[in-house]
Write an enzyme that holds these catalytic residues in place. Structure first.
Site, short mmCIF file in Angstrom:
data_model
loop_
_atom_site.label_atom_id
_atom_site.label_comp_id
_atom_site.label_asym_id
_atom_site.label_seq_id
_atom_site.Cartn_x
_atom_site.Cartn_y
_atom_site.Cartn_z
N ALA A 100 21.05 47.22 32.09
CA ALA A 100 19.22 47.62 32.84
C ALA A 100 18.34 46.89 32.82
O ALA A 100 17.77 46.69 33.15
CB ALA A 100 19.68 49.24 32.59
N THR A 101 18.38 46.71 31.26
CA THR A 101 16.47 45.79 30.73
C THR A 101 16.64 44.65 31.15
O THR A 101 15.98 44.57 31.57
CB THR A 101 17.30 46.25 29.03
OG1 THR A 101 17.01 47.66 29.00
CG2 THR A 101 15.89 45.78 28.83
N THR A 143 27.50 31.42 30.66
CA THR A 143 28.61 32.37 30.93
C THR A 143 29.01 33.83 30.80
O THR A 143 28.35 34.54 30.27
CB THR A 143 29.13 31.43 29.98
OG1 THR A 143 29.13 29.61 29.56
CG2 THR A 143 30.88 31.86 29.84
N ASN A 153 16.01 60.00 32.92
CA ASN A 153 16.90 59.43 31.14
C ASN A 153 17.00 61.05 30.55
O ASN A 153 18.12 61.19 29.84
CB ASN A 153 17.41 58.10 30.59
CG ASN A 153 16.04 57.85 30.65
OD1 ASN A 153 15.16 57.14 31.37
ND2 ASN A 153 15.73 57.35 28.90
N CYS A 201 16.39 55.00 23.24
CA CYS A 201 15.82 53.96 23.30
C CYS A 201 14.68 53.88 23.13
O CYS A 201 13.37 52.65 22.77
CB CYS A 201 15.42 53.30 25.35
SG CYS A 201 17.56 53.30 25.65
N GLN A 223 21.26 55.45 35.48
CA GLN A 223 22.11 57.57 35.10
C GLN A 223 22.86 57.76 36.30
O GLN A 223 23.30 58.80 35.73
CB GLN A 223 20.89 58.15 34.40
CG GLN A 223 20.43 57.55 33.71
CD GLN A 223 20.47 57.63 32.34
OE1 GLN A 223 21.64 58.30 31.60
NE2 GLN A 223 20.17 57.23 31.20
N ALA A 248 27.04 48.90 32.36
CA ALA A 248 27.97 49.71 32.48
C ALA A 248 28.31 50.85 31.62
O ALA A 248 29.00 51.87 31.42
CB ALA A 248 28.61 48.94 32.00
N HIS A 249 27.43 50.61 30.08
CA HIS A 249 27.51 51.48 29.23
C HIS A 249 26.92 53.11 29.46
O HIS A 249 27.23 53.84 28.32
CB HIS A 249 26.95 51.04 27.94
CG HIS A 249 25.42 51.00 27.96
ND1 HIS A 249 24.76 52.33 26.45
CD2 HIS A 249 24.49 51.24 27.90
CE1 HIS A 249 23.99 51.73 26.85
NE2 HIS A 249 23.28 51.03 27.09
C1 LIG Z 1 19.91 53.24 28.96
C2 LIG Z 1 18.72 52.76 30.28
C3 LIG Z 1 18.14 51.71 30.38
C4 LIG Z 1 18.83 50.42 29.59
O1 LIG Z 1 19.42 49.91 29.85
P1 LIG Z 1 20.70 49.16 29.05
O2 LIG Z 1 22.08 48.40 29.56
O3 LIG Z 1 20.84 49.63 27.45
O4 LIG Z 1 19.71 48.06 28.99
C5 LIG Z 1 17.63 51.00 31.68
N1 LIG Z 1 16.96 52.05 32.35
C6 LIG Z 1 17.53 53.55 31.98
C7 LIG Z 1 17.11 54.77 33.35
C8 LIG Z 1 18.35 53.59 31.53
O5 LIG Z 1 18.82 55.35 30.87
#
Ligand SMILES: *Cc1c(COP(=O)(O)O)cnc(C)c1O
Length: 380
Positions: free
Chosen positions: A70-71, A239, A150, A319, A178, A199-200
């Site tokens: 997401a970053t 890739t 978050n 984070c 989220q 995904a995580h």
């Molecule tokens: C965790 C989070 C991110 C960052 O996601 P990553 O995949 O760890 O880079 C961005 N935005 C929100 C709202 C998050 O909770």
């Protein structure tokens, strides 16, 4: 260890891991090497995963771009669109409680001639749509407002925000990290032009995410940030992480987690009924089903975490806690410093059990009582 920090990251679900495994070994092909069967198989697998992700949010598969998380998706959405040569407008509207992955790219854009409006929120963490409407000018290129926060779990009305953006002719990006796979999202019904997910945070692997980019009504123009080979329609070279992509699609289509709300409520009411001086941070109903953020009067959140090391929670966003600052999110809600320092985020996941919740509740209650009894010297 009782893990109640799922908004920071989640364990990979066994079903997700099982789906991923063959793509590390026998099906290891490069999805860009379509001149042999291994590469073709990988490409087909990636396209099937893309269709499954698109279906979750009512998108066309061609509108889904694979990223590293997401970053990266937030950076591509903000910087990629802002840098596109077809747009002339140089104003962005966002909210003070966004994740750093949105706020930091906005700050970078401010050094490149953009103006950014950071909307405030009310005491519950909600944005005011009239203030949003007033903030949009004829210079506004994009509005970026997250779906679920978050830290406090507050859900913003992205359908109403999307409708407002459509009406005013500005692009709408939402960081749905989220909420993806948890809350219903339909990019067309909600007027979403760009959407980030990872995904995580939903029992998938780390290091893979998506950016949804609308292709029609309007066609969103976005400039690549990574160059080198022209993968992903030229928008994101590199890739593809085939096992990760398979894992993200498997995670996004896991059966719904219907029990988490009852467990969160059990934890929250358990703590509130046994302790005085506990406040819920964020809106009580417009909120993710898995999250509760509580402030304990007279207690330091970090001291509380130390007192119960077998309960994994968070005293601020994982984070941002590297920055060692008190939560800017709670600050934006107008919380005073003691309430911010006394805050702990509990975020549940699909593996938590009622027994774990009861143990955690008891540990929180006795730890808070012990810290309060130890006297006010170390606390507020
Ligand atoms: C965790 C989070 C991110 C960052 O996601 P990553 O995949 O760890 O880079 C961005 N935005 C929100 C709202 C998050 O909770």
């Amino acid at each position: 260890m009782i893990y109640l920090d799922h908004n920071a990251t989640t364990p990979v679900d066994p079903r997700v891991l099982e789906a991923m495994m063959p793509f590390f070994t026998e099906h290891f092909g490069n999805a860009a090497s379509r001149h042999h069967a291994l590469g073709c198989d990988a490409a087909k697998t990636v396209e099937t995963a893309r269709e499954r992700i698109a279906a979750v949010i009512g998108a066309d598969p061609r509108e889904i771009i694979w990223t590293s998380g997401a970053t990266e998706s937030d950076n591509l959405a903000l910087q990629g669109v802002a840098q596109s040569s077809v747009y002339r407008k140089k104003h962005i509207v966002t909210v003070a409680t966004e994740h750093r992955a949105v706020l930091d790219p906005c700050e970078v854009l401010e050094t490149r001639g953009f103006t950014v409006t950071y909307l405030g929120v009310d005491g519950d963490g909600c944005v005011d749509l009239d203030r949003l409407a007033t903030a949009i000018t004829d210079q506004t290129l994009m509005v970026s407002i997250m779906h679920a926060n978050n830290e406090i779990g507050v859900l913003h009305p992205i359908g109403d925000i999307g409708a407002l953006c459509k009406e005013r002719g500005v692009l709408f990006h939402t960081d749905a990290t989220q909420s993806f796979g948890k809350e219903p999202i339909d990019v067309n019904a909600m007027g979403i032009d760009l959407l980030s997910a990872t995904a995580h945070k939903m029992h998938g692997p780390k290091g893979v995410g998506v950016l949804y980019i609308r292709r029609r009504d309007p066609r969103v123009r976005c400039q690549a940030l990574l160059h080198g080979g022209g993968h992903e329609r030229g928008l994101r070279s590199g890739t593809l992480n085939v096992p990760g992509i398979v894992g993200m699609a498997a995670a996004a289509t896991l059966p719904p987690d219907d029990g988490v709300r009852a467990l969160r409520d059990r934890l929250e009411t358990g703590i509130l009924s046994r302790l005085d001086g506990v406040e819920i941070n964020g809106h009580r109903t417009h909120r993710l089903a898995n999250t509760t953020n509580l402030s304990f009067a007279g207690v330091d959140g970090k001291a509380l975490m130390k007192a119960m090391p077998e309960i994994a929670v968070s005293s601020s966003s994982a984070c941002t806690s590297a920055l060692l600052q008190p939560s800017y999110v709670l600050g934006a809600l107008g919380c005073h410093e003691a309430r911010i320092r006394g805050s702990v985020r509990f975020s549940l996941g699909r593996c938590n059990t009622a027994e774990e919740i009861d143990t955690a509740t008891a540990r929180v209650v006795e730890s808070v009582q012990a810290l309060r009894a130890a006297g006010p010297r170390r606390h507020t």
